[in-house]
Scaffold this active site. Sequence first.
Site, PDB file in Angstrom:
ATOM      1  CE1 TYR A  18       5.859  -4.494   2.161  1.00  8.48           C
ATOM      2  CE2 TYR A  18       5.351  -2.145   2.219  1.00  8.48           C
ATOM      3  CZ  TYR A  18       6.091  -3.225   2.670  1.00  8.48           C
ATOM      4  OH  TYR A  18       7.062  -3.023   3.618  1.00  8.48           O
ATOM      5  CB  ILE A  19       0.088  -2.551   3.580  1.00  6.41           C
ATOM      6  CG1 ILE A  19       1.287  -1.646   3.307  1.00  6.41           C
ATOM      7  CG2 ILE A  19      -0.266  -2.528   5.072  1.00  6.41           C
ATOM      8  CD1 ILE A  19       1.020  -0.150   3.516  1.00  6.41           C
ATOM      9  CG  PHE A  79      -5.128  -2.686   2.706  1.00  8.47           C
ATOM     10  CD1 PHE A  79      -4.152  -2.173   3.541  1.00  8.47           C
ATOM     11  CD2 PHE A  79      -5.969  -3.677   3.200  1.00  8.47           C
ATOM     12  CE1 PHE A  79      -4.018  -2.626   4.839  1.00  8.47           C
ATOM     13  CE2 PHE A  79      -5.840  -4.147   4.493  1.00  8.47           C
ATOM     14  CZ  PHE A  79      -4.867  -3.615   5.320  1.00  8.47           C
ATOM     15  CB  ALA A  81      -5.636   3.478  -2.658  1.00  7.37           C
ATOM     16  CE1 TYR A 147      -2.058   7.652  -1.506  1.00  6.48           C
ATOM     17  CE2 TYR A 147      -0.364   8.808  -0.271  1.00  6.48           C
ATOM     18  CZ  TYR A 147      -1.184   7.710  -0.437  1.00  6.48           C
ATOM     19  OH  TYR A 147      -1.126   6.676   0.449  1.00  6.48           O
ATOM     20  CG  PHE A 175       3.963   8.342   9.797  1.00 11.11           C
ATOM     21  CD1 PHE A 175       2.667   8.244  10.306  1.00 11.11           C
ATOM     22  CD2 PHE A 175       4.568   9.572   9.811  1.00 11.11           C
ATOM     23  CE1 PHE A 175       2.004   9.355  10.834  1.00 11.11           C
ATOM     24  CE2 PHE A 175       3.911  10.687  10.342  1.00 11.11           C
ATOM     25  CZ  PHE A 175       2.637  10.575  10.853  1.00 11.11           C
TER      26      PHE A 175
END
Length: 337
Positions: A18-19, A79, A81, A147, A175
């Site tokens: 996604y990011i 990213f 993970a 996490y 966030f």
Amino acid sequence: MQSGGRRGTVLVTGGAGYIGSHAAKALAAAGRPVVVYDNLSEGHRQAALGADLVVGDTQDVDLLRSVIASRGVTAVMHFAAWAAVGESVRDPAGYYANNVDGTLSVLRAMAQEGVERFIFSSTCAIFGEPTEVPLREDHPKNPINAYGETKLTIERALPHFERAYGIRSVCLRYFNAAGADPDGQLGEDHHPERHLIPLALEAALGRSPLQLFGDNYPTPDGTCQRDYVHVTDLAQAHLLALEALEAGRPSTAYNLGNGRPHSVRDVLQAVTRVTGRQVPHSVAPRRDGDPAVLFASNARIHAELGWQPRFADLDVIIDTAWQWLQAHPRKYQDRQA
Ligand SMILES: NC(=O)c1ccc[n+]([C@@H]2O[C@H](COP(=O)([O-])OP(=O)(O)OC[C@H]3O[C@@H](n4cnc5c(N)ncnc54)[C@H](O)[C@@H]3O)[C@@H](O)[C@H]2O)c1
């Protein structure tokens, strides 16, 4: 090979997620060569948008080294993970292996190939239960789930990697990432989906009712407040962090949110405003480890890197996610690889 001051290819691990996919798109738009590295465990081939995609695991140091060497990589945005809090509580072994061992492998490959710039996807989960909000970078760090602990473990390892191997880093503690690419090419597609905004949109479409966890928190409407930050604004922060490292700036960490708390009920109302539909939901008991209120101070990244969110308005954030879902009702399944 030493990357020295060169601005070469950026390796984006998790760049089919996604990011990471939004960051890879932003890098390409800025004219930066990119190689996406993803094992596709959670990501989507289509999200790489035709970029150079290597399907591989972060624990494969040899493959990482050969990708770094063959593509002329001079910086890594990491990213890749797993990011589900509840799952991390049930499977800490898996989370430590994927998030800690995987990241150490990436850093080992970088050290061996002389790559000295590292941008790390960290999280507000490193802070645990806040003692004061907005959360600033120096807030005490006491994660309350595996996490958050895996991410803090890496944050704490990075100064050692800098001393020994010269790897400078920026940790970006997101966030709640939200929204979708305003061009409509990319969006959020997790299986199962755990994030409030896509779940609320699905509920508004009548696909699956939403569960709201706890309505007796000490907040104005009793539901948890969170800081939703647009994924394209996160991507922009990565570019700024990369440029800072390339300009020789020191290692640091930034909290990354809009600095505005929105409750779960605020989000449901905003979804109704944006979609014109009600959001069917039920109230379930609180979940363990959900702080009542989490929102960031973004003063440091604003002052030091000039980061300024373009999509800070909650309705705008939700509208981008809604546009993506309307154009791709089955998300990446509707897109050609
Ligand atoms: N989504 C959020 O709100 C949020 C908040 C704070 C931090 N983060 C962090 O941001 C990063 C990206 O999150 P996201 O929401 O885009 O998640 P995502 O699951 O959409 O993306 C992660 C990507 O990493 C890949 N991946 C996972 N393990 C891998 C491995 N061992 N080898 C290679 N590829 C692997 C997955 O296939 C996936 O494409 C994660 O590190 C996450 O912890 C996310």
